[in-house]
Write a protein that holds these residues in place. Structure first.
Motif, mmCIF file in Angstrom:
data_model
loop_
_atom_site.group_PDB
_atom_site.id
_atom_site.type_symbol
_atom_site.label_atom_id
_atom_site.label_comp_id
_atom_site.label_asym_id
_atom_site.label_seq_id
_atom_site.Cartn_x
_atom_site.Cartn_y
_atom_site.Cartn_z
ATOM 1 N N HIS A 265 -4.745 -33.743 13.648
ATOM 2 C CA HIS A 265 -6.037 -33.539 12.997
ATOM 3 C C HIS A 265 -6.797 -34.867 13.034
ATOM 4 O O HIS A 265 -6.256 -35.909 12.674
ATOM 5 N N THR A 266 -8.047 -34.806 13.490
ATOM 6 C CA THR A 266 -8.848 -36.016 13.661
ATOM 7 C C THR A 266 -10.135 -35.889 12.864
ATOM 8 O O THR A 266 -10.783 -34.831 12.873
ATOM 9 N N ARG B 132 -11.567 -32.377 14.015
ATOM 10 C CA ARG B 132 -10.931 -31.725 15.158
ATOM 11 C C ARG B 132 -9.454 -31.471 14.841
ATOM 12 O O ARG B 132 -8.745 -32.388 14.411
ATOM 13 N N THR B 133 -9.006 -30.275 15.093
ATOM 14 C CA THR B 133 -7.609 -29.919 14.865
ATOM 15 C C THR B 133 -7.072 -29.276 16.131
ATOM 16 O O THR B 133 -7.711 -28.385 16.701
ATOM 17 N N ARG C 123 -9.698 -26.861 17.889
ATOM 18 C CA ARG C 123 -10.893 -26.472 17.126
ATOM 19 C C ARG C 123 -11.658 -27.744 16.770
ATOM 20 O O ARG C 123 -11.076 -28.698 16.239
ATOM 21 N N THR C 124 -12.951 -27.749 17.058
ATOM 22 C CA THR C 124 -13.792 -28.915 16.757
ATOM 23 C C THR C 124 -14.996 -28.468 15.945
ATOM 24 O O THR C 124 -15.707 -27.537 16.336
ATOM 25 N N LYS C 125 -15.174 -29.115 14.829
ATOM 26 C CA LYS C 125 -16.388 -28.868 14.038
ATOM 27 C C LYS C 125 -17.182 -30.162 14.009
ATOM 28 O O LYS C 125 -16.653 -31.222 13.670
ATOM 29 N N GLN C 126 -18.437 -30.075 14.389
ATOM 30 C CA GLN C 126 -19.295 -31.266 14.356
ATOM 31 C C GLN C 126 -20.586 -30.899 13.641
ATOM 32 O O GLN C 126 -21.197 -29.869 13.937
ATOM 33 N N PHE C 127 -20.964 -31.745 12.703
ATOM 34 C CA PHE C 127 -22.157 -31.423 11.919
ATOM 35 C C PHE C 127 -22.888 -32.707 11.541
ATOM 36 O O PHE C 127 -22.290 -33.787 11.435
ATOM 37 N N GLY C 128 -24.187 -32.565 11.352
ATOM 38 C CA GLY C 128 -24.994 -33.715 10.956
ATOM 39 C C GLY C 128 -24.948 -33.897 9.449
ATOM 40 O O GLY C 128 -24.897 -32.925 8.694
ATOM 41 N N ASP C 129 -24.985 -35.149 9.035
ATOM 42 C CA ASP C 129 -24.923 -35.467 7.612
ATOM 43 C C ASP C 129 -26.345 -35.699 7.105
ATOM 44 O O ASP C 129 -26.787 -36.840 6.942
ATOM 45 N N GLN D 219 -21.917 -27.175 14.432
ATOM 46 C CA GLN D 219 -21.299 -26.371 15.480
ATOM 47 C C GLN D 219 -19.780 -26.341 15.318
ATOM 48 O O GLN D 219 -19.168 -27.351 14.989
ATOM 49 N N ILE D 220 -19.211 -25.185 15.572
ATOM 50 C CA ILE D 220 -17.751 -25.059 15.620
ATOM 51 C C ILE D 220 -17.379 -24.514 16.994
ATOM 52 O O ILE D 220 -17.927 -23.503 17.439
ATOM 53 N N SER D 221 -16.493 -25.219 17.652
ATOM 54 C CA SER D 221 -16.015 -24.709 18.938
ATOM 55 C C SER D 221 -14.501 -24.560 18.876
ATOM 56 O O SER D 221 -13.809 -25.381 18.278
ATOM 57 N N VAL D 222 -14.016 -23.513 19.494
ATOM 58 C CA VAL D 222 -12.576 -23.243 19.543
ATOM 59 C C VAL D 222 -12.191 -23.007 20.994
ATOM 60 O O VAL D 222 -12.847 -22.229 21.696
ATOM 61 N N ASN D 223 -11.170 -23.692 21.422
ATOM 62 C CA ASN D 223 -10.716 -23.573 22.802
ATOM 63 C C ASN D 223 -9.217 -23.284 22.794
ATOM 64 O O ASN D 223 -8.444 -24.018 22.190
#
Lengths: 420, 692
Positions: free
Chosen positions: B444-445, B464-465, B496-502, B518-522
């Motif tokens: 987990h990052t 990111r997990t 799974r990566t979640k990236q969001f603006g603060d 945005q959430i992306s799952v690969n």
């Protein structure tokens, strides 16, 4: 007096009509603003429309824009210029209906200037201003700007490639192999902005074929939509389709080394052909730009041609060496902790000798054996197991010719020794 | 007792004495013994080895002979009372090695003799090998066709000459080892020259592709040509280019290295040493100290870098870059416990970076100057094995480790020595292990940028997990080798990566729709079956990109890829490989579904000993389900190649190849309908010298 009033009224109407005509004629663009990387380069696909014969000249980045009057639009404030689009990144071309496709590649030093300005209290937004001129010099210049907003280069930034390095798993820039020899693995180290699917093909230019042009090597998304089907294709050796998360770095594994041809002597080029994909941030709406209808997808745009990877194959071998393969044990198989350790391979008629090599998990050689040409199996000594610090073992076989030169080598095969 | 019997006794006594001296434990384990003809001093590499046995071998016995780690048993020829080896293709290895003799009974190797073997070297070198290769090829496009005219190639028919000269050498004398390799390539058409991409009309037709000269001995190493330098993650890390490196180990616990190399990888005769251009030069040095007797126990390294770079791409590189200058220093500390259950790595670097004036960027304008900045970067990796090689059942083990990684790179931190993503703070937690052959990993990052908290710049946060598992089922279930072929290796990876603006930055030109959320799952699953003459693989990949920010709620994408591969080798001379893939992508906002199907096949058939046929075919079809766009691409190559007989020591090869590509693109949105076809017949002749 009445005549004078009529004259003024007529002049006002003419001026109003001219102004309206100017407004209609003004060059449009899409996108009008983009998120960019504050700490690195960014590349964006931009469409300009309604050119009406105007031609693009320089593109300039700056911190602030001022009115370009008597020319049209807003031009860069000369006191805040961050740079001009270098010639090597100029990939723009006429496109669509009276349109122009521009590939804006922002060097890192421009973003750095903008960052330092923001750090000093200015707005972090900066502008890319493209100047258009009338080749006949009859009409005023037009300045068209795109706003660049500073972010970390992840999601919401157009998916673009900013650094691509392709290499064999060796240090030399050009591979040099013997015919029938298995080349080492290939990888493409990619630095990018945004996120999306990276899809495309690995192709090979065979000896004797006409090499590709720089235009052929551009990513598909870098071209206007009408040119995307015109890039020359070569022999396809593999297809890839990988998801790249918004984290900026990715290592694309090359095709299976076994699929790289080494049967013919001569120069080969491995090509990374990248197809246009979906990315909401990289979409360019032709209608909004006044350049036609439809939305152009430009995921994986790049401001440079993809570098080809060269390798040279030489040496005089017989054709059958290319079919040289290991047989048993299969890749990854577990070998027994006791009992015989047999290793098998296919025959090469031209071989004067075979050499089988064994390495431990640290890639140190632990055993090597030479065998007569009729032999296609080797029973390794039982003490080989004792010489392995870990259960991992890898092995390969080379066929040598009558001069002792290697004419064919199999790839390494990894196996594991069972725990006793 | 007669004279003859006395002689036999003496012989037996000699053999007995020899075997006593040769047996590993100093005693005869059984009656089998070996004597050799080795003198006590050096022998030439062509020295014929003779082994004499004291008795004939039993039917289930054979003798194995190793020189060092090289098993030469198969090359020995049986004699009436032993075996002999006369070096030919495989001369005796130079230097001092053990000659070891084993008596092999069934599968058991038992050492019966060991004796030092000292071998002389040619020209005072223990090894002196020169291996030149020259290949010259004539390639011709003898016929060509295209439709329409717009698909015409640049050259319709042509004849090209190309060549390669390759020279490798190895010289060994005592502790001194010199190895070298150089490759020169030549063409008759300048457009095909190695450096045409950068030098255009000035590119030489005969050019140096690469060279390396490596000299090592007495703790000193010197490398010229294509070299690499650096092991500091944030300062200079594996930088590879043309230049010089010098390494020196004054003791077993101290090592120094220095490097001077070109700013980016190059080829060609120009700048032969790689250090001719001071504006495009990297100078570096490092010193490493092992604080403990145990290598790797506690190591400290200091690295220095002074570099400048012109805005040029490396030879195999495409890049958006700048003129750069950087100077910096860094230290690195690494430690492990003796059982390697605990590992620690940490480092810090400080780099001063600037972009010097670049006329290609300014183009005569007065640019806002870039301020030179000195910034820092740091990293820390800690790993601890919770379980290490614990026994699981009777034959399996288990290892589980936990780790933590941290790095912080200041905004505007930069260095020429390696790519560093600046303005980045990242913490990663990970668990990895293998239990009874089942490999797994979870991490987990958490990261964020805009570390200077500049109000007008967007701050993004990333979570990111990922998890992965590897299941070699044949090993897990202890399947015997003959059945293992039918049992696949299975792998799975989830990311799974979640990236969001603060928040929305002030005065940066942003509104809510510009802020990512945005959430992306690969996910990827694969299964591979590998047999001796057949293999089969299947891979399933699915990714989704879920945009949630204002105005992008429906701008979501889904991708599904099914990929099959098969390889068959029904005969030693025939191999067939095939791939089939089905890709499906969905753009929800546009309600668009596009399918891409591909079939590829390669056949290689060695028809005769010196003749081969290969066939390659691929067809790709792309179509959207609303029938707005469609694309078909086909590539076919058929080739006949063979060796040219009766050339003696010169190797010769010829080929004839037919190639055909077609592309049919229809896009009703853009009113495009383009159909193209190209075919060609190529022939070639190649001669190889010295390589036979």
């Amino acid at each position: 007096m009445r005549m004078r009033r009529y004259a003024i009224a007529a002049l006002t109407v003419v001026c109003a009509m001219l102004t309206a005509a100017d407004a209609v004629a003004q060059i449009q663009r899409h996108p009008t603003g983009v998120n960019v990387n504050a700490n690195g380069p960014t590349t964006v696909f931009i469409t300009y429309g309604n050119l009406q014969g105007m031609i693009p000249v320089e593109g300039t980045w700056c911190g602030e824009v001022v009115s370009a009057a008597p020319d049209i639009g807003d031009r860069c404030d000369p006191a805040t210029i961050f740079g001009n689009l270098p010639e090597r990144y100029f990939l723009g071309r006429a496109s669509g209906q009276d349109g122009f496709t521009d590939i804006m590649s922002i060097p890192q030093s421009v973003a750095r200037r903008a960052y330092q300005a923001a750090e000093a209290g200015s707005s972090s937004a900066f502008f890319y201003v493209r100047r258009f001129i009338d080749p006949d010099g009859l009409r005023p210049d037009e300045f068209v700007s795109v706003t660049c907003r500073m972010t970390g280069g992840g999601a919401r930034v157009p998916f673009s490639l900013i650094d691509v390095q392709i290499a064999f798993d060796t240090e030399e820039p050009v591979g040099s192999f013997e015919s029938g020899e298995m080349p080492p693995p290939i990888k493409a180290s990619i630095t990018y902005n945004g996120t999306g699917r990276l899809k495309g093909r690995w192709e090979v230019v065979l000896p004797g074929e006409e090499p590709p042009t720089d235009e052929d090597l551009l990513t598909e998304a870098t071209l206007p939509v009408e040119l995307r089907g015109t890039q020359r294709r070569y022999t396809e050796i593999a297809r890839f389709n990988e998801f790249l998360p918004p984290t900026g770095e990715f290592e694309l594994q090359g095709p299976d080394p076994e699929s790289l041809p080494t049967d013919l002597h001569g120069l080969y080029l491995i090509l990374l052909r990248i197809e246009a994909g979906d990315d909401k941030e990289g979409e360019s709406n032709l209608e909004a730009a006044g350049a036609g209808a439809g939305v152009v997808r430009s995921a994986a745009v790049a401001g440079f041609p993809m570098p080809p990877l060269r390798y040279y194959v030489g040496g005089g071998i017989e054709a059958e060496a290319a079919a040289f393969r290991l047989l048993e044990p299969r890749e990854g198989a577990t070998l027994p902790a006791t009992g015989p350790l047999p290793f098998h391979w296919t025959r090469v008629d031209a071989a004067a000798l075979y050499r089988i090599e064994f390495e431990n998990g640290e890639r140190d050689r632990v055993l090597e054996a030479f065998l007569e040409p009729g032999v296609t199996a080797y029973g390794a000594p039982d003490w080989l197991r004792d010489r392995l610090p870990t259960p991992n073992l890898r092995w390969r076989v080379s066929a040598l010719d009558a001069a002792g030169d290697v004419i064919a080598t199999t790839p390494w095969r990894g196996n594991v020794i069972e725990n006793p | 007792m007669g004279r003859a019997s006395t002689g036999r006794w003496l012989t037996s006594l000699f053999v007995l004495a020899s075997s006593l001296s040769l047996t590993q434990d100093g005693r005869a384990q059984d009656e089998f013994a070996v004597s050799t003809n080795l003198p006590s001093d050096f022998v030439p590499r062509e020295f014929a080895l003779e082994l004499t046995f004291n008795r004939p071998l039993e039917s289930n016995e054979r003798v194995a002979v190793l020189v060092g780690d090289i098993d030469l048993s198969d090359l020995f020829v049986a004699t009436s009372d032993g075996t002999t080896y006369t070096p030919g293709l495989v001369p005796l290895p130079s230097g001092q090695n053990d000659l070891t003799v084993y008596l092999v009974s069934g599968d058991v190797w038992r050492e019966v003799a060991r004796e030092p073997l000292r071998v002389l070297t040619p020209l005072g070198f223990e090894q002196a090998d020169w291996d030149p290769r020259l290949d010259v090829g004539l390639d011709a496009r003898v016929d060509e066709g295209h439709d329409p005219d717009a698909a015409a190639p640049r050259r319709e028919t042509y004849e090209d000459v190309e060549g390669r000269f390759d020279l490798t050498s190895t010289h060994v004398r005592g502790d001194l080892q010199i190895t070298s390799r150089a490759t020169v390539v030549g063409v008759n058409k300048r457009e095909q020259a190695l450096r045409f991409g950068t030098e255009q009309r000035d590119a030489p037709k005969i050019d140096l592709s690469s060279y390396t000269i490596d000299v090592r001995g007495a703790g000193l190493g010197l490398a010229l040509g294509h070299v690499a330098f650096g092991s500091h993650r944030h300062l200079v890390n594996g930088m590879s280019s043309r230049g010089t490196t010098i390494s020196f180990a004054p003791s077993s616990r101290v090592d120094l290295s220095f490097a001077a190399m070109n700013g980016n990888p190059i080829v060609g005769w120009d700048n032969f040493a790689g250090i001719d251009n001071g504006d495009n030069l990297m100078l570096g040095g490092s010193i490493g100290v092992e604080a403990l007797e145990r290598p790797g126990g506690l190591r400290f390294e200091v690295t220095l870098l002074d570099a400048s770079k012109l805005p040029r791409a490396g030879f195999n590189q495409g890049v958006v870059n700048d003129a750069e200058e950087s100077r910096g220093a860094g230290f690195h500390l690494a430690a492990t416990t003796a059982d390697r259950s605990f590992r620690f790595e940490g480092g810090f670097s400080r780099s001063r970076y600037d972009n010097p004036d670049d006329p290609l960027l300014s183009q005569g304008a007065d640019l806002v100057p870039v301020e030179e900045e000195t910034k820092n970067a740091r990293y820390l990796d800690v790993n601890y094995a919770l379980i290490q090689n614990a026994q699981v059942g009777t034959t399996k083990t288990a290892t589980v480790s936990v780790g933590f990684r941290h790095h912080r790179v200041d905004p505007l931190y930069n260095t020429i020595g390696t790519y560093v993503r600046s303005d980045d703070l990242e913490n990663r937690f990970e668990v990895r292990g293998a239990i009874a052959d089942i490999g797994f990993g979870v991490d987990h990052t958490r990261s964020e940028d805009n570390l200077d908290e500049i109000p007008s710049i967007l701050t993004s946060k990333t979570r990111r997990t990922s998890a992965e598992a590897s299941l070699p089922l044949a090993r897990i279930f202890d399947a015997p080798i003959e059945r293992a072929t039918w049992i696949p290796d299975v792998r799975y990876r989830y990311d799974r990566t979640k990236q969001f603006g603060d928040g929305i930055p002030e005065d940066g030109g942003f509104n809510a729709s510009h802020i990512p959320d945005q959430i992306s799952v690969n996910q990827t699953a694969s299964a591979d079956w590998r047999g001796a003459r057949a293999s089969f693989g299947y891979q399933l990949n699915h990714s989704s990109q879920d945009n949630r920010q204002e105005g992008r709620e429906n701008a979501d994408f889904n991708n599904l890829v099914n990929r099959f591969s098969v390889g068959v080798q029904p005969h030693d001379r025939v191999s067939l490989n095939g791939q089939v893939s089905f890709e499906r992508r969905e753009a929800e906002e546009r309600d668009e579904v596009v399918n891409t199907d591909r079939i590829g096949m390669q056949l290689n058939w060695t028809v005769f000993r010196q003749t081969a046929v290969s066939l390659s075919w691929a067809i790709t079809h792309t179509e959207d389900e609303d029938n707005l766009s469609e694309r078909d691409d086909t590539t076919v190559d058929a080739q006949w190649s063979g060796m040219i007989p009766y050339l003696g020591t010169v190797g010769g090869q010829y080929f004839i190849r037919y190639g055909r590509t077609t592309a049919d693109v229809i896009d009703r949105t853009f009113d495009l309908d383009d159909e193209r076809e190209n075919w060609n017949v190529d022939m070639g002749l190649n001669l190889s010298f010295f390589g036979q």
